[in-house]
Scaffold this active site. Structure first.
Site, PDB file in Angstrom:
ATOM      1  CD  GLU A  27      26.979  40.219 -32.214  1.00  0.00           C
ATOM      2  OE1 GLU A  27      28.073  40.652 -32.662  1.00  0.00           O
ATOM      3  OE2 GLU A  27      26.106  39.715 -32.928  1.00  0.00           O
ATOM      4  N   GLY A  95       7.938  42.919 -34.651  1.00  0.00           N
ATOM      5  CA  GLY A  95       7.957  42.468 -36.041  1.00  0.00           C
ATOM      6  C   GLY A  95       8.935  43.203 -36.937  1.00  0.00           C
ATOM      7  CG  ASN A 124      21.164  35.826 -30.682  1.00  0.00           C
ATOM      8  OD1 ASN A 124      20.067  35.562 -30.204  1.00  0.00           O
ATOM      9  ND2 ASN A 124      21.411  36.951 -31.332  1.00  0.00           N
ATOM     10  CE1 TYR A 131      18.226  35.706 -38.941  1.00  0.00           C
ATOM     11  CE2 TYR A 131      19.979  34.864 -37.561  1.00  0.00           C
ATOM     12  CZ  TYR A 131      19.321  35.925 -38.146  1.00  0.00           C
ATOM     13  OH  TYR A 131      19.762  37.195 -37.932  1.00  0.00           O
TER      14      TYR A 131
END
Length: 159
Positions: A27, A95, A124, A131
């Protein structure tokens, strides 16, 4: 799936801190992490823990974490805040991230929480798309506001 997801324990915290630091580098905030392993142990495993954590483990190595805590929404009631969902770079795409995410959502569902919330950095796009694909709502019209320890002290001193 050649990894397991389980609740984190004290002995995992060195690996947890390494993953937190890896995320900070990703980040573009490599010097932002101020906590220590001792802080994680004290804050996560005391009489009144400040967070809960799931870890993804492969071959006795922690490859990912989902760290979360309870908060309260005046609109929704009992809420979980997912602070960090991290999988080490070399183990992404197997996963583990989805399994950790699922563990937190299952925990929230099983314990009658009304919402799970988290932040995602706006560049991102892989995370944002993931999401959204799970049914999460991306609120791009809200901004995160924070006050660090130094600003807090200065405010209190002046008010």
């Amino acid at each position: 799936m050649d990894f397991i997801v389980r609740r984190g324990v004290e002995k995992d915290m060195q690996s947890v801190l390494a993953l937190i630091t890896e995320l900070a580098v990703f980040e573009k905030e490599p010097n932002a992490v101020e906590i220590t392993v001792e802080d994680l142990i004290k804050d996560g495993f005391s009489e009144n823990p400040q967070f809960k954590i799931f870890v993804a483990e492969q071959d006795k190595n922690i490859i990912g974490i989902a760290l979360f805590y309870e908060r309260y929404s005046t609109w929704k009631g009992k809420t979980i805040h997912l602070e960090d969902l991290i999988v080490t770079k070399e183990k992404q795409k197997i996963g583990a991230g989805k399994a950790l995410y699922t563990a937190v959502l299952k925990y929230a569902h099983d314990n009658n929480y009304n919402r799970v919330a988290w932040e995602v950095i706006d560049w991102n796009t892989n995370a944002i798309e993931f999401y959204k694909s799970t049914g999460a709502t991306y609120l791009n019209d809200w901004s995160v506001v924070q006050m660090n320890k130094e600003s807090l002290a200065k405010f209190i001193q002046n008010n």
